[in-house]
Design an enzyme around this catalytic site. Structure first.
Site, short mmCIF file in Angstrom:
data_model
loop_
_atom_site.label_atom_id
_atom_site.label_comp_id
_atom_site.label_asym_id
_atom_site.label_seq_id
_atom_site.Cartn_x
_atom_site.Cartn_y
_atom_site.Cartn_z
N CYS A 99 -23.74 3.18 6.54
CA CYS A 99 -22.83 4.33 6.38
C CYS A 99 -23.47 5.61 6.92
O CYS A 99 -24.54 6.02 6.45
CB CYS A 99 -22.46 4.50 4.91
SG CYS A 99 -21.32 5.88 4.65
N CYS A 150 -21.99 -12.06 -1.64
CA CYS A 150 -22.73 -11.17 -0.75
C CYS A 150 -24.24 -11.37 -0.86
O CYS A 150 -24.99 -10.84 -0.03
CB CYS A 150 -22.39 -9.71 -1.06
SG CYS A 150 -20.69 -9.24 -0.67
N CYS A 185 -27.40 -9.01 0.38
CA CYS A 185 -27.06 -8.21 1.56
C CYS A 185 -26.53 -6.84 1.16
O CYS A 185 -25.69 -6.71 0.27
CB CYS A 185 -26.02 -8.95 2.40
SG CYS A 185 -25.45 -8.01 3.84
N ASP A 226 0.81 -1.21 0.00
CA ASP A 226 0.00 0.00 0.00
C ASP A 226 0.85 1.27 0.00
O ASP A 226 0.40 2.31 0.47
CB ASP A 226 -0.94 -0.01 1.22
CG ASP A 226 -2.03 1.05 1.13
OD1 ASP A 226 -2.45 1.36 0.01
OD2 ASP A 226 -2.43 1.58 2.18
N CYS A 242 -16.79 9.95 2.81
CA CYS A 242 -16.39 8.83 3.67
C CYS A 242 -15.69 9.36 4.92
O CYS A 242 -14.78 10.20 4.84
CB CYS A 242 -15.46 7.90 2.89
SG CYS A 242 -14.79 6.54 3.87
#
Length: 385
Positions: free
Chosen positions: A204, A194, A197, A140, A220
């Site tokens: 959020c 997923c 879902c 990263d 965010c």
């Protein structure tokens, strides 16, 4: 007996997996780099829409992210390593403790870059010694998109929250990658599992997902508390709650987390002093105190002023006027960023008479235009939230 190339490749892969496990990695998967890179188009659309906000490096390095071979043309295979950092308790429980700061799970221990990179380098040295070839390691810190590689290698799949989801570790995986000139057998990708879902989208606090599998970083909380250098927009401040570094909500509600084990190593475990620290204590930090508290932590990278800004917004959301004793000293802080956040927190907790007295004493002499705007907003209901 002559060993076929495919058997030899499998033997190489088996040895690499064994060494990776011995070094503490929970996942080791392989993929080739021959195909096109759909992630590049997604990144281009993300940047063109301006959803990267102040993260200008994402636009500046887009060409190098277009394909792993744009980083290194000679690379033939990718080795994707994953390290589980599953928390010992539900990270959302702290959101009800409004006088305490919520620090994202990944940042409560040592900086994961420093935890993973030495292991990757060790594995790389051993790999070169035994198998030859050239390699480069990534954690990263370079324009290589690890999550799409991990998805392609079958370490998991991209969830609707845009993060990697694993059948065995849920949403709690640190990733590292080794690009190598060796030809290694490709692991099959993991199908998206997923179902219907959408818990990660619905939880959020700032509606940061315009659609499934899309993120607007500008909304965010992780971006707002870590990447954004100036004051956090007023419309998001109340939604921050007591989140002072990052946000785990979309990760923590993932049903696949039930299969994730607690991080087994001390370096990945939360430090006691970073697990639910008192907001009042954090607001009093000077630069030296901040550096001491967050030594070896990723939190240290944002600096004291940005961090205390976050703490003051959290204090303003705490709902307890007794916490004004932690806010008032910051009205005279050397940092304009901190002073502005303190003014907003004052407006949330103080009585009208106290607000007027503080404004009369400080607003006329305030040199920073952003802080003056915060004082002015205290008298304009349309500007206060």
């Amino acid at each position: 007996m002559t060993t076929s190339i495919s058997d030899a490749a499998k033997d190489k892969a088996g040895w690499i997996r064994e060494r990776a496990a011995a070094l503490g990695f929970d996942i080791c998967r392989f993929t080739d780099l021959d195909d096109a890179w759909p992630a590049a188009a997604r990144l281009e659309a993300f940047v063109e829409a301006g959803r990267h906000g102040e993260m200008t490096w994402m636009a500046e390095t887009a060409a190098r992210r277009a394909h792993p071979r744009a980083m290194w043309a000679e690379a033939r295979s990718a080795i994707v390593l994953g390290l589980n950092y599953g928390p010992a308790a539900d990270p959302l429980e702290i959101l009800d403790r409004r006088d305490r700061g919520a620090i994202s799970v990944y940042a409560q221990g040592d900086d994961y870059h420093e935890v993973i990179k030495p292991r990757l380098k060790t594995l790389g040295r051993e790999l070169q010694t035994r198998l030859g070839g050239e390699l480069k390691v990534f954690v990263d810190t370079a324009p290589l998109m690890e999550k799409p590689l991990a998805e392609r290698a079958g370490a998991g799949w991209q969830g609707r929250h845009t993060n990697l989801v694993s059948r065995t570790h849920g949403s709690w995986l640190f990733l590292g990658v080794i690009l190598t000139t060796l030809d290694l057998p490709q692991d099959p990708p993991e199908p998206m599992a997923c179902g219907t879902c959408r818990a990660c989208l619905d939880v959020c606090p700032t509606d940061a997902f315009p659609a499934p599998f899309q993120l607007d970083a500008r909304r965010c909380i992780s971006y707002l508390t870590i990447e954004l250098k100036g004051p956090i927009p007023v419309e998001f401040r109340a939604a921050l709650g007591n989140r002072i570094y990052g946000c785990d909500d979309c990760l923590a509600v993932c049903p696949w987390n039930k299969f994730a084990q607690v991080a087994r190593e001390q370096k990945l475990a939360a430090r006691p002093e970073l697990n639910a620290p008192a907001l009042a204590d954090l607001a009093a930090l000077d630069d030296a105190g901040f550096r001491t508290l967050f030594a070896k932590s990723p939190v240290k990278r944002i600096g004291r002023d940005r961090f205390v800004r976050n703490v003051l917004y959290a204090l303003g959301n705490a709902g307890d006027p007794a916490l004004m004793t932690a806010i008032t000293p910051r009205l005279d802080d050397p940092s304009a960023l901190v002073r502005g956040a303190a003014v907003w927190a004052l407006g949330r907790l103080a009585a009208a008479a106290d607000i007027e007295a503080q404004a009369a004493a400080r607003a006329p002499a305030e040199p920073d235009p952003d802080v003056r705007a915060e004082w002015a907003a205290l008298y304009n209901p349309d500007l206060r939230r």
